[in-house]
Every structure is written in structure tokens, then in C-alpha cells.
Motif scaffolding. Structure first.
Motif, PDB file in Angstrom:
ATOM      1  N   GLY A 145       0.786  -1.219   0.000  1.00 57.39           N
ATOM      2  CA  GLY A 145       0.000   0.000   0.000  1.00 57.39           C
ATOM      3  C   GLY A 145       0.820   1.273   0.000  1.00 57.39           C
ATOM      4  N   ILE A 146       2.116   1.194  -0.298  1.00 50.89           N
ATOM      5  CA  ILE A 146       2.967   2.372  -0.324  1.00 50.89           C
ATOM      6  C   ILE A 146       2.866   3.054  -1.683  1.00 50.89           C
ATOM      7  CG2 ILE A 146       5.336   3.243  -0.134  1.00 50.89           C
ATOM      8  CD1 ILE A 146       5.946   0.878   1.678  1.00 50.89           C
ATOM      9  N   GLU A 147       2.575   4.358  -1.685  1.00 52.58           N
ATOM     10  CA  GLU A 147       2.514   5.107  -2.935  1.00 52.58           C
ATOM     11  C   GLU A 147       3.913   5.293  -3.507  1.00 52.58           C
ATOM     12  OE1 GLU A 147       0.557   8.810  -2.211  1.00 52.58           O
ATOM     13  OE2 GLU A 147      -1.427   7.909  -2.125  1.00 52.58           O
ATOM     14  N   VAL A 148       4.035   5.047  -4.804  1.00 53.21           N
ATOM     15  CA  VAL A 148       5.333   5.172  -5.461  1.00 53.21           C
ATOM     16  C   VAL A 148       5.357   6.453  -6.285  1.00 53.21           C
ATOM     17  CG1 VAL A 148       7.048   4.073  -6.944  1.00 53.21           C
ATOM     18  CG2 VAL A 148       5.515   2.661  -5.556  1.00 53.21           C
ATOM     19  N   TRP A 149       5.880   7.521  -5.670  1.00 61.26           N
ATOM     20  CA  TRP A 149       6.090   8.784  -6.362  1.00 61.26           C
ATOM     21  C   TRP A 149       7.537   8.803  -6.844  1.00 61.26           C
ATOM     22  CZ3 TRP A 149       2.422  12.377  -7.479  1.00 61.26           C
ATOM     23  CH2 TRP A 149       1.200  12.282  -6.800  1.00 61.26           C
ATOM     24  N   ILE A 150       7.736   8.988  -8.135  1.00 68.16           N
ATOM     25  CA  ILE A 150       9.069   8.914  -8.706  1.00 68.16           C
ATOM     26  C   ILE A 150       9.312  10.091  -9.630  1.00 68.16           C
ATOM     27  CG2 ILE A 150       8.557   7.609 -10.801  1.00 68.16           C
ATOM     28  CD1 ILE A 150      11.435   6.821  -8.382  1.00 68.16           C
ATOM     29  N   ASN A 151      10.559  10.460  -9.780  1.00 69.51           N
ATOM     30  CA  ASN A 151      10.911  11.544 -10.693  1.00 69.51           C
ATOM     31  C   ASN A 151      10.366  11.243 -12.090  1.00 69.51           C
ATOM     32  OD1 ASN A 151      12.774  13.010 -12.704  1.00 69.51           O
ATOM     33  ND2 ASN A 151      13.378  13.909 -10.742  1.00 69.51           N
ATOM     34  N   GLN A 152       9.764  12.233 -12.722  1.00 71.36           N
ATOM     35  CA  GLN A 152       9.150  12.030 -14.031  1.00 71.36           C
ATOM     36  C   GLN A 152      10.152  11.555 -15.077  1.00 71.36           C
ATOM     37  OE1 GLN A 152       7.117  15.586 -15.211  1.00 71.36           O
ATOM     38  NE2 GLN A 152       5.372  15.252 -13.841  1.00 71.36           N
ATOM     39  N   ARG A 153      11.366  12.002 -14.991  1.00 68.86           N
ATOM     40  CA  ARG A 153      12.359  11.570 -15.985  1.00 68.86           C
ATOM     41  C   ARG A 153      12.661  10.081 -15.830  1.00 68.86           C
ATOM     42  NH1 ARG A 153      14.299  15.935 -18.648  1.00 68.86           N
ATOM     43  NH2 ARG A 153      14.043  17.967 -17.622  1.00 68.86           N
ATOM     44  N   VAL A 154      12.597   9.588 -14.615  1.00 69.78           N
ATOM     45  CA  VAL A 154      12.753   8.156 -14.389  1.00 69.78           C
ATOM     46  C   VAL A 154      11.552   7.416 -14.964  1.00 69.78           C
ATOM     47  CG1 VAL A 154      12.892   6.347 -12.636  1.00 69.78           C
ATOM     48  CG2 VAL A 154      14.168   8.475 -12.324  1.00 69.78           C
ATOM     49  N   ALA A 155      10.364   7.914 -14.666  1.00 66.14           N
ATOM     50  CA  ALA A 155       9.144   7.246 -15.098  1.00 66.14           C
ATOM     51  C   ALA A 155       9.004   7.196 -16.613  1.00 66.14           C
ATOM     52  CB  ALA A 155       7.931   7.948 -14.485  1.00 66.14           C
ATOM     53  N   ARG A 156       9.520   8.189 -17.297  1.00 57.93           N
ATOM     54  CA  ARG A 156       9.300   8.295 -18.737  1.00 57.93           C
ATOM     55  C   ARG A 156      10.440   7.736 -19.592  1.00 57.93           C
ATOM     56  NH1 ARG A 156       6.650  14.429 -18.593  1.00 57.93           N
ATOM     57  NH2 ARG A 156       4.877  13.838 -17.255  1.00 57.93           N
ATOM     58  N   ALA A 157      11.561   7.414 -18.959  1.00 59.76           N
ATOM     59  CA  ALA A 157      12.686   6.851 -19.717  1.00 59.76           C
ATOM     60  C   ALA A 157      12.352   5.423 -20.136  1.00 59.76           C
ATOM     61  CB  ALA A 157      13.952   6.876 -18.873  1.00 59.76           C
ATOM     62  N   GLU A 158      12.790   5.049 -21.317  1.00 61.57           N
ATOM     63  CA  GLU A 158      12.561   3.682 -21.794  1.00 61.57           C
ATOM     64  C   GLU A 158      13.485   2.680 -21.115  1.00 61.57           C
ATOM     65  OE1 GLU A 158      11.413   3.312 -26.207  1.00 61.57           O
ATOM     66  OE2 GLU A 158      12.798   5.013 -26.154  1.00 61.57           O
ATOM     67  N   LEU A 159      14.639   3.157 -20.670  1.00 56.65           N
ATOM     68  CA  LEU A 159      15.585   2.290 -19.980  1.00 56.65           C
ATOM     69  C   LEU A 159      16.244   3.093 -18.872  1.00 56.65           C
ATOM     70  CD1 LEU A 159      17.052  -0.523 -20.018  1.00 56.65           C
ATOM     71  CD2 LEU A 159      18.845   0.596 -21.354  1.00 56.65           C
ATOM     72  N   VAL A 160      16.238   2.546 -17.661  1.00 55.07           N
ATOM     73  CA  VAL A 160      16.827   3.224 -16.504  1.00 55.07           C
ATOM     74  C   VAL A 160      17.967   2.370 -15.959  1.00 55.07           C
ATOM     75  CG1 VAL A 160      16.442   4.152 -14.186  1.00 55.07           C
ATOM     76  CG2 VAL A 160      14.633   4.319 -15.919  1.00 55.07           C
ATOM     77  N   ILE A 161      19.147   2.981 -15.869  1.00 55.99           N
ATOM     78  CA  ILE A 161      20.350   2.300 -15.379  1.00 55.99           C
ATOM     79  C   ILE A 161      20.802   2.986 -14.091  1.00 55.99           C
ATOM     80  CG2 ILE A 161      22.744   1.686 -15.899  1.00 55.99           C
ATOM     81  CD1 ILE A 161      22.020   1.975 -18.883  1.00 55.99           C
ATOM     82  N   GLY A 162      21.015   2.215 -13.042  1.00 58.89           N
ATOM     83  CA  GLY A 162      21.464   2.763 -11.771  1.00 58.89           C
ATOM     84  C   GLY A 162      22.931   2.474 -11.529  1.00 58.89           C
ATOM     85  N   VAL A 163      23.680   3.511 -11.147  1.00 53.29           N
ATOM     86  CA  VAL A 163      25.113   3.382 -10.881  1.00 53.29           C
ATOM     87  C   VAL A 163      25.375   3.717  -9.413  1.00 53.29           C
ATOM     88  CG1 VAL A 163      27.416   4.283 -11.406  1.00 53.29           C
ATOM     89  CG2 VAL A 163      25.739   3.969 -13.254  1.00 53.29           C
ATOM     90  N   GLY A 164      25.975   2.789  -8.690  1.00 52.54           N
ATOM     91  CA  GLY A 164      26.232   3.037  -7.272  1.00 52.54           C
ATOM     92  C   GLY A 164      27.292   2.111  -6.725  1.00 52.54           C
ATOM     93  N   ALA A 165      27.415   2.087  -5.403  1.00 54.17           N
ATOM     94  CA  ALA A 165      28.392   1.248  -4.715  1.00 54.17           C
ATOM     95  C   ALA A 165      27.686   0.468  -3.612  1.00 54.17           C
ATOM     96  CB  ALA A 165      29.518   2.090  -4.135  1.00 54.17           C
ATOM     97  N   ILE A 166      28.239  -0.690  -3.291  1.00 46.55           N
ATOM     98  CA  ILE A 166      27.660  -1.546  -2.255  1.00 46.55           C
ATOM     99  C   ILE A 166      28.588  -1.576  -1.053  1.00 46.55           C
ATOM    100  CG2 ILE A 166      26.877  -3.868  -1.670  1.00 46.55           C
ATOM    101  CD1 ILE A 166      26.303  -4.335  -4.618  1.00 46.55           C
TER     102      ILE A 166
END
Length: 287
Positions: A145-166
Motif C-alpha cells: 500500500g505504499i505510494e510510489v512517487w518517482i521523478n518524471q524523468r525516471v518514469a518516462r525513460a525507456e531504460l533506466v540504469i542505476g550506478v552506485g556502490a555496495i
């Protein structure tokens, strides 16, 4: 004994009779070139098709990088990602960058350039606007039941790649994975709900443990938000890349957490393993 921490004006006196010891993180040798580590991971993704297949036919790709508060050397990863996207036929004008601020301050142009590298000047790069309702889009709700509000550029991109560290952290066990979007690029409501998942959860079930209730919430939210592919590195205290994983936000991240634990864990005699929860140089003292 006076213990000095590598932070401004941070030290404390511990009676010698109460000090068990000073325990430092391991410092493994640099076994192979960082570029080779990154390329191998991207060429052998975990849980997804290779990036060139995922990107084939796409006209809009968003590369999301963590912000200035994180030590990820994205500038070492971005050129390799761009090579793969070009090989897949993605037009340069279809590639954008997003800085995953969470609720942190905006990054300056200089900081963005330092994070992404020289390619920052060739492509649009945006700071996430977590406090701007017009920059967000409601994608729906999770099973919890958590609402997912996301940046519009994320929502509208055809492919989203995340870059980070673990690396081990307290809030959800490990950084990286779906955190690049949740809380990196989500709205305040979604961010708050994710953090509230941590309330009343024993730290012993979180720290150094990849699969836990908080991470499960992040995974579900990031999947709903459309995170298609991750590239996560495991770095030592000097920022050197020892390992890299790429692919699915859960499968690849889970493998990366196993490798991160080996690099960020110290063993205390007669105690359970203690996990270091930061990627900046410091030792652990027990008294």
C-alpha cells in the motif's frame, strides 16, 4: 588511551583497562585493473540480458548516479556504459543523467562533472527534485500500500540504469541496488514510508544482512519505479574498485553484497562478526 577518529574534532579517551583493541578493515591488494573489473561485470550481467540487448531500439535512456555524499567513482563506469549504449544504437540525444539526491541538497555543476566525468558536458544532467510535486509522477502502489512517487524523468525513460556502490549500512543492510531510486529519486511520501519500515526492526536483523524487511520494501518500490539495470561497485577505503556486479536490481545486488561483506567486515575475538557501515577510512574500537 586516546582514540582519534578521521573526522574533524572527533576523539575520545578510553581507559586502557577497558579497551579490547583497535580493529581495522582488511586492505587486499589491487589484483586487476578497475576497467577490466567493470567491463567483465557489464558483459556478464546477473539476472538480465546484456545491456546492448536491453538498450536495442530504445530512444531514451536515463543513467542515474548517486550524489556527492557517496564515494562511488561513477566517472570510471560511465564511459563504459556509454560505449555499450552506442553499440546498441541509442542516439546521443536520447541519453540523460540524473543525480539521485534523495532529500539531499542539489549538486553543483562542478560536483556533477566530478562525479560523472568529462561526459557530463556532452549530455543533460539533472538533480532530482524531491520537493517539487510537478517533477514527480505517481506510478501506483506496492502490495504493502505504499505510494510510489518517482521523478518524471525516471518514469518516462525507456531504460533506466542505476550506478552506485555496495557497502554495509544501518538503514537497510547494504547500500546500492534499488536505493538509487528509493530513496534516490522518489518523492517525500515514498521516501518517508521506506524509512518507516526500519522502525522497530532489530539492528541485528539489518546490519550486514542483504535480505531483510527494509530491503524488501526498497526492492519492491524500485521494481515498481522501473529500475532496469544496475552497475554497482565494491570499493576499498581508498576508493579502489575490487569487484563490480551488473544486471538485475535484486539478483546482481545480492551477489554484490556477498562480495562487499568480505571487504567491509572485521572479526572481533570472542564476538560475532562486526560489520563496518561506512566506506570512509576509520577503525572500530570496542570498550
Amino acid at each position: 588511551m586516546r582514540i582519534e577518529f578521521p573526522y574533524p574534532n572527533l576523539s575520545m579517551d578510553i581507559p586502557d583497562t577497558s579497551l579490547m583493541g583497535v580493529f581495522s578493515l582488511p586492505t587486499p591488494p589491487h589484483s586487476e585493473p578497475e576497467e577490466q573489473v567493470i567491463r567483465r561485470a557489464i558483459a556478464n550481467p546477473i539476472g538480465t540480458k546484456v545491456l546492448t540487448e536491453l538498450a536495442a531500439g530504445k530512444k531514451s535512456v536515463l543513467i542515474v548516479c548517486d550524489d556527492v555524499s557517496r564515494p562511488t567513482p561513477a566517472y570510471k563506469i560511465v564511459p563504459i556504459l556509454l560505449e555499450e549504449l552506442r553499440r546498441a544504437g541509442v542516439p546521443d540525444e536520447g541519453i540523460e543523467f540524473m543525480m539521485a539526491l534523495g532529500t539531499h541538497r542539489p549538486m553543483t555543476p562542478e560536483e556533477i562533472s566530478d562525479k560523472i566525468g568529462p561526459d557530463a558536458a556532452r549530455y543533460p544532467a539533472y538533480n532530482h527534485e524531491w520537493d517539487n510535486p510537478s517533477a514527480l509522477e505517481l506510478l501506483g502502489t506496492t502490495e504493502e500500500g505504499i505510494e510510489v512517487w518517482i521523478n518524471q524523468r525516471v518514469a518516462r525513460a525507456e531504460l533506466v540504469i542505476g550506478v552506485g556502490a555496495i557497502m554495509p549500512i544501518d538503514i537497510c543492510g547494504f547500500s546500492g541496488g534499488g536505493k538509487i531510486l528509493i530513496p534516490g529519486c522518489c518523492g517525500e511520501i515514498t521516501n518517508g514510508d521506506m524509512h518507516w519500515q526500519r522502525v522497530d526492526v532489530d539492528s541485528r536483523t539489518i546490519v550486514g544482512k542483504r535480505d531483510n524487511p527494509v530491503r524488501a520494501s526498497i526492492d519492491a518500490l524500485a521494481r515498481k519505479a522501473g529500475l532496469d539495470f544496475i552497475v554497482n561497485v565494491i570499493i576499498d577505503l581508498e576508493g579502489y574498485i575490487h569487484h563490480c556486479v551488473a544486471g538485475d536490481l535484486i539478483d546482481a545486488h545480492r551477489d554484490g553484497c556477498r562480495q562487499a561483506l568480505a571487504l567491509h567486515q572485521v572479526h572481533i575475538p570472542h564476538l560475532a562478526d562486526i560489520v563496518v557501515c561506512d566506506a570512509h577510512p576509520f577503525d572500530i574500537e570496542f570498550w
